[in-house]
Design a protein around this motif. Structure first.
Motif, PDB file in Angstrom:
ATOM      1  N   THR A   1      -8.275   8.377   3.472  1.00 51.58           N
ATOM      2  CA  THR A   1      -7.845   8.650   4.833  1.00 51.58           C
ATOM      3  C   THR A   1      -8.697   7.843   5.794  1.00 51.58           C
ATOM      4  O   THR A   1      -9.922   7.869   5.716  1.00 51.58           O
ATOM      5  CB  THR A   1      -7.954  10.154   5.146  1.00 51.58           C
ATOM      6  N   PHE A   2      -8.036   7.121   6.689  1.00 59.19           N
ATOM      7  CA  PHE A   2      -8.686   6.341   7.724  1.00 59.19           C
ATOM      8  C   PHE A   2      -8.485   7.086   9.036  1.00 59.19           C
ATOM      9  O   PHE A   2      -7.365   7.512   9.344  1.00 59.19           O
ATOM     10  CB  PHE A   2      -8.053   4.946   7.804  1.00 59.19           C
ATOM     11  N   VAL A   3      -9.553   7.260   9.808  1.00 58.97           N
ATOM     12  CA  VAL A   3      -9.438   7.966  11.087  1.00 58.97           C
ATOM     13  C   VAL A   3     -10.111   7.184  12.201  1.00 58.97           C
ATOM     14  O   VAL A   3     -11.033   6.404  11.967  1.00 58.97           O
ATOM     15  CB  VAL A   3     -10.043   9.399  11.028  1.00 58.97           C
ATOM     16  N   ILE A   4      -9.617   7.423  13.405  1.00 62.16           N
ATOM     17  CA  ILE A   4     -10.298   6.995  14.626  1.00 62.16           C
ATOM     18  C   ILE A   4     -10.600   8.273  15.390  1.00 62.16           C
ATOM     19  O   ILE A   4      -9.690   9.074  15.652  1.00 62.16           O
ATOM     20  CB  ILE A   4      -9.427   6.049  15.480  1.00 62.16           C
ATOM     21  N   ARG A   5     -11.858   8.458  15.709  1.00 55.99           N
ATOM     22  CA  ARG A   5     -12.280   9.664  16.420  1.00 55.99           C
ATOM     23  C   ARG A   5     -12.302   9.423  17.923  1.00 55.99           C
ATOM     24  O   ARG A   5     -12.720   8.361  18.375  1.00 55.99           O
ATOM     25  CB  ARG A   5     -13.662  10.100  15.962  1.00 55.99           C
ATOM     26  N   GLY A   6     -11.867  10.429  18.646  1.00 55.12           N
ATOM     27  CA  GLY A   6     -11.968  10.416  20.096  1.00 55.12           C
ATOM     28  C   GLY A   6     -13.209  11.165  20.519  1.00 55.12           C
ATOM     29  O   GLY A   6     -14.073  11.469  19.691  1.00 55.12           O
ATOM     30  N   PRO A   7     -13.294  11.514  21.785  1.00 51.37           N
ATOM     31  CA  PRO A   7     -14.481  12.216  22.281  1.00 51.37           C
ATOM     32  C   PRO A   7     -14.699  13.582  21.622  1.00 51.37           C
ATOM     33  O   PRO A   7     -15.827  14.015  21.455  1.00 51.37           O
ATOM     34  CB  PRO A   7     -14.232  12.388  23.774  1.00 51.37           C
ATOM     35  N   ARG A   8     -13.587  14.245  21.239  1.00 46.06           N
ATOM     36  CA  ARG A   8     -13.733  15.593  20.689  1.00 46.06           C
ATOM     37  C   ARG A   8     -13.053  15.805  19.351  1.00 46.06           C
ATOM     38  O   ARG A   8     -13.322  16.795  18.687  1.00 46.06           O
ATOM     39  CB  ARG A   8     -13.200  16.621  21.684  1.00 46.06           C
ATOM     40  N   ILE A  10     -10.117  13.923  16.122  1.00 46.51           N
ATOM     41  CA  ILE A  10      -9.460  12.756  15.542  1.00 46.51           C
ATOM     42  C   ILE A  10      -8.226  12.431  16.380  1.00 46.51           C
ATOM     43  O   ILE A  10      -7.416  13.310  16.659  1.00 46.51           O
ATOM     44  CB  ILE A  10      -9.074  13.024  14.077  1.00 46.51           C
ATOM     45  N   ILE A  11      -8.071  11.159  16.767  1.00 46.12           N
ATOM     46  CA  ILE A  11      -6.936  10.781  17.601  1.00 46.12           C
ATOM     47  C   ILE A  11      -5.935   9.897  16.860  1.00 46.12           C
ATOM     48  O   ILE A  11      -4.811   9.721  17.303  1.00 46.12           O
ATOM     49  CB  ILE A  11      -7.396  10.109  18.909  1.00 46.12           C
ATOM     50  N   PHE A  12      -6.351   9.341  15.719  1.00 46.57           N
ATOM     51  CA  PHE A  12      -5.460   8.555  14.861  1.00 46.57           C
ATOM     52  C   PHE A  12      -5.885   8.753  13.427  1.00 46.57           C
ATOM     53  O   PHE A  12      -7.075   8.853  13.125  1.00 46.57           O
ATOM     54  CB  PHE A  12      -5.531   7.059  15.195  1.00 46.57           C
ATOM     55  N   LYS A  13      -4.871   8.807  12.530  1.00 44.76           N
ATOM     56  CA  LYS A  13      -5.180   8.853  11.107  1.00 44.76           C
ATOM     57  C   LYS A  13      -4.047   8.244  10.308  1.00 44.76           C
ATOM     58  O   LYS A  13      -2.897   8.219  10.724  1.00 44.76           O
ATOM     59  CB  LYS A  13      -5.470  10.278  10.640  1.00 44.76           C
ATOM     60  N   ALA A  14      -4.404   7.704   9.155  1.00 49.18           N
ATOM     61  CA  ALA A  14      -3.440   7.175   8.194  1.00 49.18           C
ATOM     62  C   ALA A  14      -4.040   7.347   6.808  1.00 49.18           C
ATOM     63  O   ALA A  14      -5.255   7.223   6.632  1.00 49.18           O
ATOM     64  CB  ALA A  14      -3.139   5.701   8.467  1.00 49.18           C
ATOM     65  N   ASP A  15      -3.201   7.650   5.839  1.00 48.23           N
ATOM     66  CA  ASP A  15      -3.654   7.900   4.473  1.00 48.23           C
ATOM     67  C   ASP A  15      -3.139   6.825   3.530  1.00 48.23           C
ATOM     68  O   ASP A  15      -2.042   6.291   3.720  1.00 48.23           O
ATOM     69  CB  ASP A  15      -3.119   9.248   3.976  1.00 48.23           C
ATOM     70  N   GLU A  27       0.750   6.320   4.110  1.00 45.11           N
ATOM     71  CA  GLU A  27       1.575   7.457   4.541  1.00 45.11           C
ATOM     72  C   GLU A  27       0.784   8.277   5.559  1.00 45.11           C
ATOM     73  O   GLU A  27      -0.396   8.025   5.785  1.00 45.11           O
ATOM     74  CB  GLU A  27       1.967   8.327   3.351  1.00 45.11           C
ATOM     75  N   GLY A  28       1.455   9.232   6.155  1.00 45.49           N
ATOM     76  CA  GLY A  28       0.783  10.143   7.071  1.00 45.49           C
ATOM     77  C   GLY A  28       0.188   9.476   8.298  1.00 45.49           C
ATOM     78  O   GLY A  28      -0.869   9.888   8.781  1.00 45.49           O
ATOM     79  N   VAL A  29       0.866   8.466   8.815  1.00 47.04           N
ATOM     80  CA  VAL A  29       0.370   7.765  10.003  1.00 47.04           C
ATOM     81  C   VAL A  29       0.643   8.646  11.227  1.00 47.04           C
ATOM     82  O   VAL A  29       1.768   9.093  11.443  1.00 47.04           O
ATOM     83  CB  VAL A  29       1.068   6.395  10.162  1.00 47.04           C
ATOM     84  N   PHE A  30      -0.399   8.901  12.006  1.00 47.64           N
ATOM     85  CA  PHE A  30      -0.240   9.788  13.153  1.00 47.64           C
ATOM     86  C   PHE A  30      -1.230   9.435  14.250  1.00 47.64           C
ATOM     87  O   PHE A  30      -2.415   9.228  13.984  1.00 47.64           O
ATOM     88  CB  PHE A  30      -0.464  11.245  12.741  1.00 47.64           C
ATOM     89  N   THR A  31      -0.719   9.378  15.471  1.00 48.17           N
ATOM     90  CA  THR A  31      -1.554   9.247  16.667  1.00 48.17           C
ATOM     91  C   THR A  31      -1.267  10.448  17.556  1.00 48.17           C
ATOM     92  O   THR A  31      -0.100  10.778  17.804  1.00 48.17           O
ATOM     93  CB  THR A  31      -1.235   7.947  17.444  1.00 48.17           C
ATOM     94  N   ARG A  32      -2.310  11.097  18.034  1.00 53.43           N
ATOM     95  CA  ARG A  32      -2.104  12.236  18.947  1.00 53.43           C
ATOM     96  C   ARG A  32      -1.293  11.758  20.149  1.00 53.43           C
ATOM     97  O   ARG A  32      -1.544  10.672  20.684  1.00 53.43           O
ATOM     98  CB  ARG A  32      -3.425  12.806  19.417  1.00 53.43           C
ATOM     99  N   PRO A  33      -0.318  12.549  20.571  1.00 51.78           N
ATOM    100  CA  PRO A  33       0.570  12.129  21.665  1.00 51.78           C
ATOM    101  C   PRO A  33      -0.150  11.635  22.917  1.00 51.78           C
ATOM    102  O   PRO A  33       0.258  10.646  23.521  1.00 51.78           O
ATOM    103  CB  PRO A  33       1.393  13.385  21.947  1.00 51.78           C
ATOM    104  N   ALA A  34      -1.219  12.275  23.317  1.00 54.32           N
ATOM    105  CA  ALA A  34      -1.932  11.868  24.538  1.00 54.32           C
ATOM    106  C   ALA A  34      -2.588  10.498  24.400  1.00 54.32           C
ATOM    107  O   ALA A  34      -2.945   9.871  25.398  1.00 54.32           O
ATOM    108  CB  ALA A  34      -2.998  12.910  24.889  1.00 54.32           C
ATOM    109  N   TRP A  35      -2.727   9.999  23.180  1.00 53.35           N
ATOM    110  CA  TRP A  35      -3.401   8.729  22.926  1.00 53.35           C
ATOM    111  C   TRP A  35      -2.436   7.609  22.546  1.00 53.35           C
ATOM    112  O   TRP A  35      -2.855   6.492  22.279  1.00 53.35           O
ATOM    113  CB  TRP A  35      -4.454   8.909  21.845  1.00 53.35           C
ATOM    114  N   ARG A  36      -1.150   7.897  22.502  1.00 53.95           N
ATOM    115  CA  ARG A  36      -0.170   6.886  22.113  1.00 53.95           C
ATOM    116  C   ARG A  36      -0.028   5.803  23.180  1.00 53.95           C
ATOM    117  O   ARG A  36      -0.289   6.031  24.353  1.00 53.95           O
ATOM    118  CB  ARG A  36       1.181   7.552  21.828  1.00 53.95           C
TER     119      ARG A  36
END
Length: 91
Positions: A1-8, A10-15, A27-36
């Motif tokens: 799992t690869f992640v990008i952390r925000g201030p508080r 995880i704001i992006f992840k992909a597996d 698979e499992g690619v996701f960006t939090r809506p507020a960070w898209r």
């Protein structure tokens, strides 16, 4: 799992869901809506795919053809369509 952390959090992840000598599948690619819309998915996937391609001859993923934002991101990263698949289910 690869992640990008925000201030508080995880704001992006992909597996990497599958990995063998023939390739890896993301698979499992996701960006939090507020960070898209900020390029996080492009940056994160580029790093993940680059690392995988050092180890494997190809990296694949599946995407719904109507998910245009995802398609644009994947194309920026270097993915290209090679086949159309049909989803079937046993209920």
């Amino acid at each position: 799992t690869f992640v990008i952390r925000g201030p508080r959090d995880i704001i992006f992840k992909a597996d990497v869901g599958s990995d063998c000598r023939y390739g890896a599948q993301v698979e499992g690619v996701f960006t939090r809506p507020a960070w898209r819309g900020r390029g996080l998915a492009t940056a994160g996937l580029t790093e993940l795919v680059t690392a995988q391609l050092v180890r494997r001859p190809r990296v694949t993923l599946h995407v719904f053809e109507e998910n245009l934002p995802a398609l644009r991101t994947y194309e920026k990263v270097g993915f290209r369509e090679v086949a159309r698949l049909r989803l079937i289910s046993a209920d």
